[in-house]
Design an enzyme around this catalytic site. Structure first.
Site, mmCIF file in Angstrom:
data_model
loop_
_atom_site.group_PDB
_atom_site.id
_atom_site.type_symbol
_atom_site.label_atom_id
_atom_site.label_comp_id
_atom_site.label_asym_id
_atom_site.label_seq_id
_atom_site.Cartn_x
_atom_site.Cartn_y
_atom_site.Cartn_z
ATOM 1 C CB SER A 67 -0.881 0.015 1.260
ATOM 2 O OG SER A 67 -1.561 1.251 1.397
ATOM 3 C CE1 TYR A 73 -3.484 -1.814 5.584
ATOM 4 C CE2 TYR A 73 -3.504 0.350 4.552
ATOM 5 C CZ TYR A 73 -3.581 -1.025 4.457
ATOM 6 O OH TYR A 73 -3.762 -1.616 3.221
#
Length: 260
Positions: free
Chosen positions: A140, A153
């Protein structure tokens, strides 16, 4: 493609993983879709004669060992797509849920390490037979740039970015490509909904007013294209975002128009 290759896709029950499995099958690959949800995998397998499935939790050593044994019994493994992952919560570090952090590290980092270790002998065997093999990991842009509300995250995806960078060095001298695909804003049915504890209104607000956020099929097309490049062409890191997203924290909302 001169001979049919087989690719393993984790997290194949929904979103990017499902779209990737379907596109590989459409492009003539044999696919093994891996995920925890047997009912979703059954629907995926029913969609194509080229898709096989295996129920496994990538954070379980026993499940991953069973997957590797099944693959060894049923044919070569030419490529692995580490796609399983996810996010929980958007709290800042001072109030970050440690349980959520542990879960994110497990599924995004430990799971990638477990599956890669277990399947590497099969990938090496395939590379010896055909001349090359591939490991693709979906990370990501959260692993490249920190942002407010991304603490847990960010930590997990920065870790997997480092893991994949080290893996590429570890495999130096072998005909195995190590590719990292780092998407930005991708609108899927489950990612933001799961991250926000099922709050549909908050999940929808993330994409509100964004002119063409990425969708799962967009990411799938990039993954498949990377593997269909000539074997010696390695796209180490592929970053993709919608045009409306200039950075993690800079998203334009409204129609995209030129400044004339």
């Amino acid at each position: 493609m001169s001979e049919v290759k087989r690719v393993v896709v984790t997290g194949a029950s929904s979103g990017i993983g499902e779209a990737t499995a379907r596109l590989f099958a459409a492009r003539g690959w044999n696919v093994v879709g891996v995920a925890r949800r047997a009912d979703r995998l059954a629907a995926l397998a029913a969609s194509s004669d080229s898709i096989d499935t295996f129920v496994a939790d990538v954070t379980s050593e026993a499940d991953v060992a069973a997957l590797a044994a099944y693959l060894a019994e049923t044919g070569a493994v030419d490529a692995l797509v580490n796609n399983a992952g996810g996010a929980r919560g958007s709290d800042p570090v001072p109030s970050l849920s440690i349980d959520d952090l542990r879960w994110m590290l497990d599924v995004n980092v430990v799971g990638v390490a477990l599956v890669t270790q277990a399947l590497l002998p099969l990938l090496r065997a395939a590379a010896g037979a055909s001349g090359s093999a591939d490991i693709v990991t979906v990370s990501s842009t959260a692993g490249l740039q920190a942002y407010a509300g991304g603490a847990g995250y960010n930590a997990a995806k920065f870790a997997v970015h480092g893991l994949i960078g080290a893996l590429r060095l570890d495999l130096r001298g072998e005909p195995i490509r190590v590719i990292e695909v780092a998407p930005g804003m991708v609108q899927t049915d489950e990612f933001s909904l799961n991250r926000l504890g099922g709050d549909a209104a908050r999940a929808a607000a993330i994409y509100e007013g964004v002119d063409h956020p990425l969708v799962a099929d967009d990411v799938a097309s990039v993954i498949v294209s990377a593997l269909e490049q000539p074997w010696h062409v390695n796209q180490d890191l592929i970053v993709l975002r919608p045009v409306a997203q200039a950075a993690q924290f800079a998203v334009h909302r409204g129609k995209l128009t030129p400044r004339l």
